[in-house]
Design a protein around this motif. Structure first.
Motif, PDB file in Angstrom:
ATOM      1  N   SER A  11       0.848  -1.182   0.000  1.00 46.49           N
ATOM      2  CA  SER A  11       0.000   0.000   0.000  1.00 46.49           C
ATOM      3  C   SER A  11       0.893   1.246   0.000  1.00 46.49           C
ATOM      4  N   ALA A  12       0.425   2.257  -0.642  1.00 47.63           N
ATOM      5  CA  ALA A  12       1.208   3.491  -0.718  1.00 47.63           C
ATOM      6  C   ALA A  12       1.283   4.191   0.632  1.00 47.63           C
ATOM      7  N   GLU A  13       0.259   4.040   1.457  1.00 44.74           N
ATOM      8  CA  GLU A  13       0.216   4.758   2.735  1.00 44.74           C
ATOM      9  C   GLU A  13       0.576   3.852   3.915  1.00 44.74           C
ATOM     10  N   PHE A  14       1.551   2.984   3.755  1.00 43.38           N
ATOM     11  CA  PHE A  14       1.913   2.067   4.832  1.00 43.38           C
ATOM     12  C   PHE A  14       2.769   2.799   5.864  1.00 43.38           C
ATOM     13  N   ASP A  15       2.198   2.946   7.067  1.00 44.60           N
ATOM     14  CA  ASP A  15       2.925   3.527   8.189  1.00 44.60           C
ATOM     15  C   ASP A  15       2.312   2.948   9.462  1.00 44.60           C
ATOM     16  N   ALA A  16       2.737   3.452  10.620  1.00 38.52           N
ATOM     17  CA  ALA A  16       2.265   2.919  11.892  1.00 38.52           C
ATOM     18  C   ALA A  16       0.765   3.100  12.053  1.00 38.52           C
ATOM     19  N   LYS A  17       0.217   4.238  11.633  1.00 39.63           N
ATOM     20  CA  LYS A  17      -1.231   4.476  11.749  1.00 39.63           C
ATOM     21  C   LYS A  17      -2.013   3.501  10.879  1.00 39.63           C
ATOM     22  N   PHE A  18      -1.515   3.262   9.662  1.00 36.83           N
ATOM     23  CA  PHE A  18      -2.181   2.323   8.756  1.00 36.83           C
ATOM     24  C   PHE A  18      -2.167   0.917   9.341  1.00 36.83           C
ATOM     25  N   PHE A  19      -1.018   0.515   9.890  1.00 40.11           N
ATOM     26  CA  PHE A  19      -0.888  -0.812  10.497  1.00 40.11           C
ATOM     27  C   PHE A  19      -1.831  -0.962  11.687  1.00 40.11           C
ATOM     28  N   ARG A  20      -1.899   0.058  12.538  1.00 40.57           N
ATOM     29  CA  ARG A  20      -2.794   0.026  13.698  1.00 40.57           C
ATOM     30  C   ARG A  20      -4.252  -0.046  13.250  1.00 40.57           C
ATOM     31  N   ARG A  21      -4.598   0.680  12.215  1.00 36.22           N
ATOM     32  CA  ARG A  21      -5.962   0.659  11.690  1.00 36.22           C
ATOM     33  C   ARG A  21      -6.318  -0.749  11.193  1.00 36.22           C
TER      34      ARG A  21
END
Length: 133
Positions: A11-21
């Motif tokens: 995913s283009a927006e893979f970060d800690a927030k995305f993972f937590r979501r």
């Protein structure tokens, strides 16, 4: 991907927030499935007074025939061992007996350890000064 979560690069927006979501969505989905299946789940009980969930002990119907065959095969291939044989074998390979010593540091300093007060006390079968009958 093995656990159903997107990885970096998927995913283009893979970060800690995305993972937590992602984890939150999985948890909410699992909770909704558990809530929906609760009335038919005989093993899950929720105490009406405290609201604490608990699981009932599960009783198996018995061993499957394949499990019985496996058990028999293991018994035929595994040699029978005695407890003393196991102790002797581990003593040989690990040398655990070297770790045991006298209960105090004074024992090795005695000139005749078999004559120590403890050895006399343990070996005493009759009062001192009496002769065998």
């Amino acid at each position: 991907m093995e656990v159903g979560l997107a990885e970096q690069g998927d995913s283009a927006e893979f970060d800690a927030k995305f993972f937590r979501r992602q984890l939150g969505d999985k948890l909410r989905g699992a909770a909704a499935a558990a809530d929906a299946g609760y009335p038919e789940n005989d093993g899950l009980v929720i105490d009406p007074e405290t609201g604490i969930p608990s699981l009932k002990a599960f009783r198996a119907d018995g061993q499957r025939p394949s499990a019985k065959r496996l058990e028999q095969e293991i018994k035929t291939r595994m040699p029978e061992r005695s407890l003393m044989g196991i102790v002797a074998r581990t003593a040989y390979w690990v040398e655990w007996w070297r770790r045991f010593g006298p209960p105090s540091g004074n024992e090795p300093k005695l000139t005749d350890p078999s004559r120590s007060s403890r050895a006399r006390t343990w070996g005493r079968t009759r009062p001192p000064g009496t002769s065998p009958a």
